[in-house]
Scaffold this motif. Sequence first.
Motif, short mmCIF file in Angstrom:
data_model
loop_
_atom_site.label_atom_id
_atom_site.label_comp_id
_atom_site.label_asym_id
_atom_site.label_seq_id
_atom_site.Cartn_x
_atom_site.Cartn_y
_atom_site.Cartn_z
N TYR A 1 0.84 -1.21 0.00
CA TYR A 1 0.00 0.00 0.00
C TYR A 1 0.87 1.26 0.00
O TYR A 1 0.60 2.22 -0.73
CB TYR A 1 -0.92 0.00 1.22
CG TYR A 1 -1.77 1.25 1.35
CD1 TYR A 1 -2.90 1.41 0.56
CD2 TYR A 1 -1.41 2.26 2.24
CE1 TYR A 1 -3.67 2.57 0.66
CE2 TYR A 1 -2.18 3.41 2.33
CZ TYR A 1 -3.30 3.56 1.54
OH TYR A 1 -4.04 4.71 1.64
N PHE B 1 -10.39 3.33 2.15
CA PHE B 1 -9.67 2.88 0.96
C PHE B 1 -8.49 1.99 1.37
O PHE B 1 -8.26 0.94 0.78
CB PHE B 1 -9.17 4.08 0.16
CG PHE B 1 -8.40 3.72 -1.07
CD1 PHE B 1 -9.06 3.38 -2.25
CD2 PHE B 1 -7.01 3.70 -1.06
CE1 PHE B 1 -8.35 3.04 -3.39
CE2 PHE B 1 -6.29 3.35 -2.20
CZ PHE B 1 -6.96 3.02 -3.37
N CYS C 1 -11.11 -1.12 -5.48
CA CYS C 1 -11.47 -0.42 -4.24
C CYS C 1 -12.25 0.86 -4.54
O CYS C 1 -13.24 1.18 -3.87
CB CYS C 1 -10.21 -0.08 -3.44
SG CYS C 1 -9.29 -1.51 -2.85
N THR D 1 -15.76 0.12 -5.52
CA THR D 1 -16.55 -0.30 -4.37
C THR D 1 -16.94 0.87 -3.47
O THR D 1 -18.02 0.88 -2.86
CB THR D 1 -15.76 -1.34 -3.54
OG1 THR D 1 -15.40 -2.43 -4.37
CG2 THR D 1 -16.58 -1.84 -2.37
N LEU E 1 -9.72 -1.45 2.61
CA LEU E 1 -10.21 -2.27 1.51
C LEU E 1 -9.06 -2.75 0.64
O LEU E 1 -9.04 -3.91 0.19
CB LEU E 1 -11.21 -1.45 0.69
CG LEU E 1 -12.19 -2.23 -0.20
CD1 LEU E 1 -13.00 -3.22 0.63
CD2 LEU E 1 -13.14 -1.26 -0.89
N PHE E 2 -8.08 -1.88 0.40
CA PHE E 2 -6.91 -2.24 -0.41
C PHE E 2 -6.16 -3.42 0.22
O PHE E 2 -5.81 -4.39 -0.47
CB PHE E 2 -5.99 -1.03 -0.55
CG PHE E 2 -4.79 -1.26 -1.44
CD1 PHE E 2 -4.81 -0.88 -2.77
CD2 PHE E 2 -3.63 -1.85 -0.93
CE1 PHE E 2 -3.71 -1.09 -3.59
CE2 PHE E 2 -2.52 -2.06 -1.74
CZ PHE E 2 -2.56 -1.68 -3.07
N LYS F 1 -8.17 -6.69 -0.11
CA LYS F 1 -8.12 -7.24 -1.46
C LYS F 1 -6.72 -7.74 -1.81
O LYS F 1 -6.56 -8.71 -2.56
CB LYS F 1 -8.58 -6.17 -2.47
CG LYS F 1 -10.07 -5.89 -2.41
CD LYS F 1 -10.50 -4.90 -3.49
CE LYS F 1 -12.01 -4.67 -3.46
NZ LYS F 1 -12.77 -5.88 -3.82
#
Length: 231
Positions: A111, A133, A200, A203, A136-137, A140
């Motif tokens: 990230y 964000f 992301c 979403t 979620l990143f 995933k």
Amino acid sequence: AYIGYVILYFYGLERRALADAKTDIAAKMELPKIIQEVERLLEVYHHNNSFRNYATGLLDVLKLDCVESFAPKQYLASPPDFIPGILPISLKLVLGELAMDNEPVPADWAYAWFIADSKIRLSTSAKRCAVEFRKLFITKYHASFGYGMRLPVNKTKIKVSYTTVNTSFSSRTIERKLDIPDVTVLTSRIKKLLVLADQCTETLNAYSRFLGRNPELAETLDALLELPYSL
């Protein structure tokens, strides 16, 4: 402050670090503080493109000169908060060490790499909903790569070429090179992270639009209903 005054001040820091420190022990002892001061200025004035380039270049040179002071396996610790769009030498060193150790890139370092890459333009959702964000990143990323994707030991080495701002230097271009791979040049890896980021963003779009229209309703039930269930 007016950016011209900031750059004038930067002239002095640059000369102290790159000229005085070569012959003056007191100036050499100041290098860690000079690095801290340039980092502080960068946090405040990174929106100015010229100053951002100057400061980032000087920091890369100074940190490469102090590379022996970097503790090994820094990827075992959590990354610091990097300024979006500025890929520092410290991050390149960590990624290069991960490649050389054949270790998977931890989610928080992946990230950090995505956020810091200068080629990435963050979406409105990523900026407006930064906390969501990031969560979620990372979720995933684990779903796609498990413990993390591995990086090859590519032939391109970490190097820095910096042209001094202060024209008093007789030779204004400074170059440094390390025998550590620069994996940030591998577009295939950053593209994989970009795919995750796009997912992301998609979403979070509904939640982001809701906050854009109703900022006063953040953290209310109406806002939370726009979030994906995993958040």
